[in-house]
Design an enzyme around this catalytic site. Structure first.
Site, PDB file in Angstrom:
ATOM      1  CB  THR A 173     104.360  99.226 126.258  1.00  0.00           C
ATOM      2  OG1 THR A 173     102.893  98.937 125.904  1.00  0.00           O
ATOM      3  CG2 THR A 173     105.009  98.245 127.111  1.00  0.00           C
ATOM      4  CG  ASP A 174     105.393 102.496 121.538  1.00  0.00           C
ATOM      5  OD1 ASP A 174     105.734 103.469 122.167  1.00  0.00           O
ATOM      6  OD2 ASP A 174     106.325 102.216 120.522  1.00  0.00           O
ATOM      7  CB  CYS A 175     100.208  98.609 122.528  1.00  0.00           C
ATOM      8  SG  CYS A 175     101.477  97.328 123.283  1.00  0.00           S
ATOM      9  CE1 TYR A 176      97.229  96.309 127.440  1.00  0.00           C
ATOM     10  CE2 TYR A 176      98.792  95.699 125.689  1.00  0.00           C
ATOM     11  CZ  TYR A 176      97.698  95.454 126.459  1.00  0.00           C
ATOM     12  OH  TYR A 176      96.895  94.488 125.885  1.00  0.00           O
ATOM     13  N   PRO A 177     100.369 102.467 127.467  1.00  0.00           N
ATOM     14  CG  PRO A 177      99.209 104.454 126.611  1.00  0.00           C
ATOM     15  CD  PRO A 177      99.035 102.886 126.672  1.00  0.00           C
TER      16      PRO A 177
END
Lengths: 404, 135
Positions: free
Chosen positions: A138-142
């Site tokens: 994800t954007d916060c957990y790439p």
């Protein structure tokens, strides 16, 4: 004279509490009588050490750089899959979990040498475990992949959290068929070749507190060598089964959900377990103190094996098919003699639960309390009792139609 | 008197011949069959506990060797890992040799290795993996 848990804790703090095991209380009540025993004894320690399938552990592995969200991804520890449905760094492993590529029962009976229970034992033994995880990013957990060794010493929290432990009584399993069967109650030889049971009997926690008058939510206990708590009734809690006049259920009844700090525990009291042909599980030691608040509670703790009855159940047909029926009733005194009679035949008995280990746990807990290291937990709520109407229900299937 | 556990391998030429019975008839020995097996290629395996007078025993073994039977002492041992054993007793009714017995006073399971026939039934039946095979 009635006592309160608070008063007993004051005595424990001063090192003055009188503590005996659920085995020792039997003779004390016999010799001194109930009244004197209830007055002099403050705590009776109970214990059990046996396979408890509904067990598992959750832990937080800590954040890595760059960050990965394990929640919704996939992860395994030593090749055993772990549950990833909680947030970014929390994992849960159940005792029955098995490697995806394991042989299971393909060559029957499978050996199930390594599963969730073994991972938990290795974790507690402070061994390095191989964590392999994938995530979708994800954007916060790439990050999408993680391969690393982990060790319990480096985890933020590691907690044993078991939905169902410490069954109050259990079936005696036999096999009426003409072929050997492999069950969670062990290997059962054909035509009543053996009878397996699984209880510490007179030492078992809930058999010493049949109506759950002292063991409730908040009760502090010995769990796997560390300290834990009762957090709820266990799954399949079934207090409404038939009971003898002494209040003791004649079939599997109450259960406990328990929780404790895995970092305090010891592999000696928490063993990975392989049930041939059945699966992997965890054998666990639990010890529960019972405060002797009055004569009635004291009398319950003085229960002996000969006064605890259970049902003999056929595991070749009756159990797997969900049928009802007992082949008879036996008490733990008979079971512990090593031979019972079923349908006129002498059948040798085996116990899956270790009585010597249960004695050791009850003695250990006794020492902890006498030294003032372990105070009794005061339940904040009680478990549903026989009059609660609470009982276990089977699933009524509602078939799903195609396209439904 | 002597009593020993031995492993006999019969080549396929011998599997259909009466050999072991002669140990009783001609050498006055007693035997208990602990394990017997004929492989698809018709080689025979027999694990025996053989007992009798010392002299008869020696002559009996000599006879077996002369007929072409390979004789070896039983070298497979089942050992209990004392640290892992919880003394639960689920192995007790599984053991066909009476080598695992509950001590009534302590409730601990005693393992009499001299009675063990190394059949390995306990090895798979032990939930904690405490029974180990050593060669």
């Amino acid at each position: 004279m009635a006592k309160t848990i608070k008063e007993i804790n004051e005595k424990i703090k001063k090192g003055k509490a009188v503590v005996v095991t659920a085995e020792e209380i039997i003779d004390i009540v016999d010799e001194k009588g109930l009244e004197e025993a209830a007055n002099t004894i403050d705590v009776v320690t109970t214990a059990t050490f046996g396979p408890m399938c509904s067990s598992g552990a959750y832990f937080n592995i800590g954040a890595v750089k760059p960050k990965i969200k394990l929640g919704g991804g996939r992860a395994s520890l030593n090749n055993v899959p772990v549950y990833t449905g909680f947030a970014a760094a929390d994992l849960y492993i159940g005792a029955n979990a098995l490697p995806d590529d394991g042989p299971h029962n393909k060559v029957f009976p499978g050996a199930f040498k390594y599963g969730g229970g073994h991972v938990i034992e290795d974790l507690v033994a402070e061994k390095d475990l191989k964590l392999i995880a994938t995530a979708y990013g994800t954007d916060c957990y790439p990050r999408k992949n993680l391969k690393t060794w982990i060790n319990i010493k480096d985890l933020n929290e590691a907690v044993l959290f078991n939905p169902r432990n410490a069954y109050q009584n259990y079936n005696v399993a036999v096999n009426l068929s003409d072929k050997i069967i492999y069950t969670y109650m062990g290997e059962l030889k054909p035509k009543l070749g053996n009878a397996n049971y699984c209880s510490a009997g007179q030492l078992s926690p809930l058999l010493n507190d049949p109506y759950y008058k002292t063991i409730g939510i908040g009760t502090r206990l010995f769990l796997g060598g560390g300290v834990g708590y009762v957090v709820w009734q266990g799954t399949q809690h079934n207090p409404t089964v038939k009971r003898k006049d002494n209040g003791v259920p004649q079939a599997p009844a109450g259960t406990l959900a328990v929780l404790g700090d895995l970092k305090q525990m010891k592999p000696e009291w928490l063993r990975g377990t392989s049930m041939q042909g059945y699966g992997a599980t965890l054998t666990l030691g639990i010890g529960i103190p019972i405060p002797i608040l009055n004569e009635e509670i004291c009398r319950w703790t003085a229960v002996r094996d000969e006064e605890i009855y259970t049902q003999i159940v056929d595991y070749s047909e009756v159990y797997p098919q969900g049928k009802k029926g007992s082949l008879g009733e036996v008490n733990y005194g008979e079971l512990k003699k090593g031979k019972i009679t079923v349908q006129g035949k002498d059948v040798p008995t085996g116990n899956l639960s270790s009585y010597p280990k249960a004695v050791e746990i009850a003695e250990t807990l006794k020492k902890w309390i006498m030294k003032g290291d372990f105070l009794l937990g005061e339940p904040v709520a009680y478990l549903p009792g026989p009059d609660s109407g609470y009982s276990v229900k089977p699933l009524t299937e509602r078939p799903i139609k195609e396209g439904g | 008197m002597v009593s020993k556990k031995i492993v006999l391998h019969f080549p396929h030429t011998l599997v259909d011949q009466p050999i072991v019975c002669k140990l009783v008839k001609e050498y006055d020995l007693e035997f208990t069959i602990l394990k017997a097996n004929v492989t698809p290629r018709e080689e025979g395996l027999l694990v025996l506990e053989l007992s009798g007078e010392d002299k008869n025993y020696e002559q009996g073994i000599e006879y077996l060797k002369k007929t072409g039977v390979n004789v070896r002492p039983l070298s497979k041992n089942v050992i209990r890992n004392e640290e892992r054993c919880s003394h639960c007793s689920v192995c007790v009714p599984i053991c066909p040799a009476g080598a695992l017995i509950v001590e009534p006073l302590t409730r601990k399971v005693n393992f009499y290795s001299d009675k063990c026939i190394a059949c390995e039934l306990c090895v798979n039946a032990c939930p904690l993996g405490a029974m180990e095979v050593h060669f």
